[in-house]
Design a protein around this motif. Structure first.
Motif, PDB file in Angstrom:
ATOM      1  N   MET A  46       0.839  -1.203   0.000  1.00  0.00           N
ATOM      2  CA  MET A  46       0.000   0.000   0.000  1.00  0.00           C
ATOM      3  C   MET A  46       0.869   1.247   0.000  1.00  0.00           C
ATOM      4  SD  MET A  46      -3.149   1.061   0.036  1.00  0.00           S
ATOM      5  CE  MET A  46      -4.367  -0.010   0.808  1.00  0.00           C
ATOM      6  N   GLY A  47       1.969   1.178   0.726  1.00  0.00           N
ATOM      7  CA  GLY A  47       2.879   2.324   0.794  1.00  0.00           C
ATOM      8  C   GLY A  47       3.418   2.693  -0.572  1.00  0.00           C
ATOM      9  N   LYS A  48       3.780   1.668  -1.344  1.00  0.00           N
ATOM     10  CA  LYS A  48       4.302   1.922  -2.692  1.00  0.00           C
ATOM     11  C   LYS A  48       3.207   2.420  -3.612  1.00  0.00           C
ATOM     12  CE  LYS A  48       7.932  -1.493  -2.399  1.00  0.00           C
ATOM     13  NZ  LYS A  48       7.667  -2.924  -2.193  1.00  0.00           N
ATOM     14  N   LYS A  49       2.056   1.740  -3.548  1.00  0.00           N
ATOM     15  CA  LYS A  49       0.955   2.084  -4.434  1.00  0.00           C
ATOM     16  C   LYS A  49       0.492   3.519  -4.214  1.00  0.00           C
ATOM     17  CE  LYS A  49      -3.485   0.198  -5.591  1.00  0.00           C
ATOM     18  NZ  LYS A  49      -4.498   0.104  -4.540  1.00  0.00           N
ATOM     19  N   GLU A  50       0.400   3.919  -2.960  1.00  0.00           N
ATOM     20  CA  GLU A  50      -0.135   5.248  -2.630  1.00  0.00           C
ATOM     21  C   GLU A  50       0.958   6.280  -2.382  1.00  0.00           C
ATOM     22  OE1 GLU A  50      -3.371   5.832  -2.832  1.00  0.00           O
ATOM     23  OE2 GLU A  50      -3.829   3.737  -3.232  1.00  0.00           O
ATOM     24  N   ALA A  51       2.215   5.860  -2.588  1.00  0.00           N
ATOM     25  CA  ALA A  51       3.349   6.761  -2.330  1.00  0.00           C
ATOM     26  C   ALA A  51       3.252   7.401  -0.942  1.00  0.00           C
ATOM     27  CB  ALA A  51       3.453   7.832  -3.419  1.00  0.00           C
ATOM     28  N   ILE A  52       3.042   6.562   0.080  1.00  0.00           N
ATOM     29  CA  ILE A  52       2.918   7.069   1.457  1.00  0.00           C
ATOM     30  C   ILE A  52       4.285   7.550   1.948  1.00  0.00           C
ATOM     31  CG2 ILE A  52       2.240   6.527   3.843  1.00  0.00           C
ATOM     32  CD1 ILE A  52       0.362   4.412   2.775  1.00  0.00           C
ATOM     33  N   VAL A  53       4.252   8.641   2.660  1.00  0.00           N
ATOM     34  CA  VAL A  53       5.472   9.282   3.138  1.00  0.00           C
ATOM     35  C   VAL A  53       6.244   8.379   4.127  1.00  0.00           C
ATOM     36  CG1 VAL A  53       4.375  10.434   5.124  1.00  0.00           C
ATOM     37  CG2 VAL A  53       6.328  11.498   3.995  1.00  0.00           C
ATOM     38  N   ASP A  54       7.568   8.504   4.092  1.00  0.00           N
ATOM     39  CA  ASP A  54       8.444   7.834   5.049  1.00  0.00           C
ATOM     40  C   ASP A  54       8.522   8.713   6.303  1.00  0.00           C
ATOM     41  OD1 ASP A  54      10.610   7.036   6.570  1.00  0.00           O
ATOM     42  OD2 ASP A  54      11.985   6.844   4.862  1.00  0.00           O
ATOM     43  N   MET A  55       7.860   8.252   7.369  1.00  0.00           N
ATOM     44  CA  MET A  55       7.770   9.084   8.580  1.00  0.00           C
ATOM     45  C   MET A  55       9.072   9.145   9.369  1.00  0.00           C
ATOM     46  SD  MET A  55       4.137   8.016  10.162  1.00  0.00           S
ATOM     47  CE  MET A  55       2.632   7.966   9.221  1.00  0.00           C
ATOM     48  N   SER A  56      10.074   8.375   8.953  1.00  0.00           N
ATOM     49  CA  SER A  56      11.357   8.449   9.669  1.00  0.00           C
ATOM     50  C   SER A  56      12.209   9.614   9.152  1.00  0.00           C
ATOM     51  CB  SER A  56      12.131   7.130   9.529  1.00  0.00           C
ATOM     52  OG  SER A  56      12.637   6.990   8.222  1.00  0.00           O
ATOM     53  N   GLN A  57      11.791  10.212   8.033  1.00  0.00           N
ATOM     54  CA  GLN A  57      12.560  11.329   7.478  1.00  0.00           C
ATOM     55  C   GLN A  57      12.502  12.560   8.379  1.00  0.00           C
ATOM     56  OE1 GLN A  57      12.108  12.100   3.019  1.00  0.00           O
ATOM     57  NE2 GLN A  57      10.295  10.903   3.582  1.00  0.00           N
ATOM     58  N   PRO A  58      13.656  13.082   8.767  1.00  0.00           N
ATOM     59  CA  PRO A  58      13.673  14.285   9.597  1.00  0.00           C
ATOM     60  C   PRO A  58      12.901  15.443   8.961  1.00  0.00           C
ATOM     61  CG  PRO A  58      15.859  13.304   9.510  1.00  0.00           C
ATOM     62  CD  PRO A  58      15.004  12.544   8.539  1.00  0.00           C
ATOM     63  N   VAL A  72      -4.667  14.350  11.445  1.00  0.00           N
ATOM     64  CA  VAL A  72      -4.763  13.356  10.367  1.00  0.00           C
ATOM     65  C   VAL A  72      -5.275  12.020  10.920  1.00  0.00           C
ATOM     66  CG1 VAL A  72      -3.486  11.995   8.669  1.00  0.00           C
ATOM     67  CG2 VAL A  72      -2.950  14.395   8.970  1.00  0.00           C
ATOM     68  N   ILE A  73      -4.775  11.645  12.094  1.00  0.00           N
ATOM     69  CA  ILE A  73      -5.215  10.365  12.669  1.00  0.00           C
ATOM     70  C   ILE A  73      -6.701  10.452  13.036  1.00  0.00           C
ATOM     71  CG2 ILE A  73      -4.863   8.649  14.483  1.00  0.00           C
ATOM     72  CD1 ILE A  73      -1.947   9.713  14.717  1.00  0.00           C
ATOM     73  N   ALA A  74      -7.104  11.544  13.633  1.00  0.00           N
ATOM     74  CA  ALA A  74      -8.502  11.670  14.062  1.00  0.00           C
ATOM     75  C   ALA A  74      -9.450  11.833  12.885  1.00  0.00           C
ATOM     76  CB  ALA A  74      -8.646  12.848  15.026  1.00  0.00           C
ATOM     77  N   GLU A  75      -9.086  12.704  11.942  1.00  0.00           N
ATOM     78  CA  GLU A  75     -10.026  13.093  10.887  1.00  0.00           C
ATOM     79  C   GLU A  75      -9.778  12.413   9.541  1.00  0.00           C
ATOM     80  OE1 GLU A  75     -12.414  15.017  11.849  1.00  0.00           O
ATOM     81  OE2 GLU A  75     -11.579  15.710  13.749  1.00  0.00           O
ATOM     82  N   MET A  83      -6.304   6.961   3.903  1.00  0.00           N
ATOM     83  CA  MET A  83      -6.003   7.305   5.293  1.00  0.00           C
ATOM     84  C   MET A  83      -7.296   7.731   5.957  1.00  0.00           C
ATOM     85  SD  MET A  83      -3.930   7.476   7.750  1.00  0.00           S
ATOM     86  CE  MET A  83      -4.403   7.963   9.414  1.00  0.00           C
ATOM     87  N   LYS A  84      -7.895   6.780   6.699  1.00  0.00           N
ATOM     88  CA  LYS A  84      -9.238   6.965   7.250  1.00  0.00           C
ATOM     89  C   LYS A  84      -9.207   7.686   8.596  1.00  0.00           C
ATOM     90  CE  LYS A  84     -11.657   3.448   4.839  1.00  0.00           C
ATOM     91  NZ  LYS A  84     -10.606   2.824   3.995  1.00  0.00           N
ATOM     92  N   PRO A  85     -10.334   8.276   8.974  1.00  0.00           N
ATOM     93  CA  PRO A  85     -10.411   8.878  10.313  1.00  0.00           C
ATOM     94  C   PRO A  85     -10.504   7.792  11.391  1.00  0.00           C
ATOM     95  CG  PRO A  85     -12.509   9.122   9.160  1.00  0.00           C
ATOM     96  CD  PRO A  85     -11.564   8.484   8.194  1.00  0.00           C
ATOM     97  N   TYR A  86      -9.802   8.006  12.493  1.00  0.00           N
ATOM     98  CA  TYR A  86      -9.789   7.018  13.575  1.00  0.00           C
ATOM     99  C   TYR A  86     -10.451   7.521  14.844  1.00  0.00           C
ATOM    100  CZ  TYR A  86      -6.914   3.863  10.858  1.00  0.00           C
ATOM    101  OH  TYR A  86      -6.470   3.001   9.883  1.00  0.00           O
ATOM    102  N   LYS A  87     -11.102   8.701  14.777  1.00  0.00           N
ATOM    103  CA  LYS A  87     -11.631   9.247  16.027  1.00  0.00           C
ATOM    104  C   LYS A  87     -12.761   8.423  16.629  1.00  0.00           C
ATOM    105  CE  LYS A  87     -14.761  12.701  14.049  1.00  0.00           C
ATOM    106  NZ  LYS A  87     -14.363  13.037  12.667  1.00  0.00           N
TER     107      LYS A  87
END
Ligand code: HEC
Length: 108
Positions: A46-58, A72-75, A83-87
């Motif tokens: 999914m990361g490759k398909k959606e080009a999800i960001v690498d969160m380890s990047q400073p 982003v996590i909530a909404e 990237m769905k809402p988790y609230k």
């Protein structure tokens, strides 16, 4: 009668507490890892398909305030519906713990 009610109440409270007590690592593994990977680097299908960001990047870490990550996590993401809402699924405390967990992915 009263004792029974009290017992029932304390039992249901215990269950709710247990759910909230699920460790942040468990929450990440169960709900986030499939897309973001164990380390937030999104080296997943999914990361490759959606080009999800690498969160380890400073640079990414620096560009996001805690409140941005929390939102982003909530909404969910307005940029990508995957990237769905988790609230509704997580408590505010769990979301706060996830923000801290994501901060720990930072390299170096
Ligand atoms: C079905 C796949 C999927 C799952 C599961 C998932 N995400 Fe995401 N996530 C994405 C995608 C796709 C993006 C990219 C959205 C964007 O560019 O705004 C993203 C982006 C993010 C971002 C970064 C947004 C930004 O500002 O750059 C954060 C933080 C995030 N997710 C946290 C989480 C957390 C925490 C969980 C688990 C509770 C989770 N995600 C579960 C797909 C997923």
């Amino acid at each position: 009668m009263k004792t029974r009610l009290a017992l029932l109440l304390s039992l249901s409270l215990a269950t709710a507490a247990q759910a909230a007590d699920e460790s942040v690592a468990e929450v990440w593994t169960a709900r986030c890892k499939s897309c973001h990977g164990p380390d937030g680097r999104a080296r997943t299908q999914m990361g490759k398909k959606e080009a999800i960001v690498d969160m380890s990047q400073p640079a990414w870490q620096k560009a996001r305030a805690d409140d941005d990550i929390r939102a982003v996590i909530a909404e969910g993401s307005s940029r990508n519906k995957k990237m769905k809402p988790y609230k509704e699924k997580l408590t505010p405390q769990q979301i706060d713990s996830l923000v801290a967990y994501i901060r720990a992915f930072k390299k170096g």
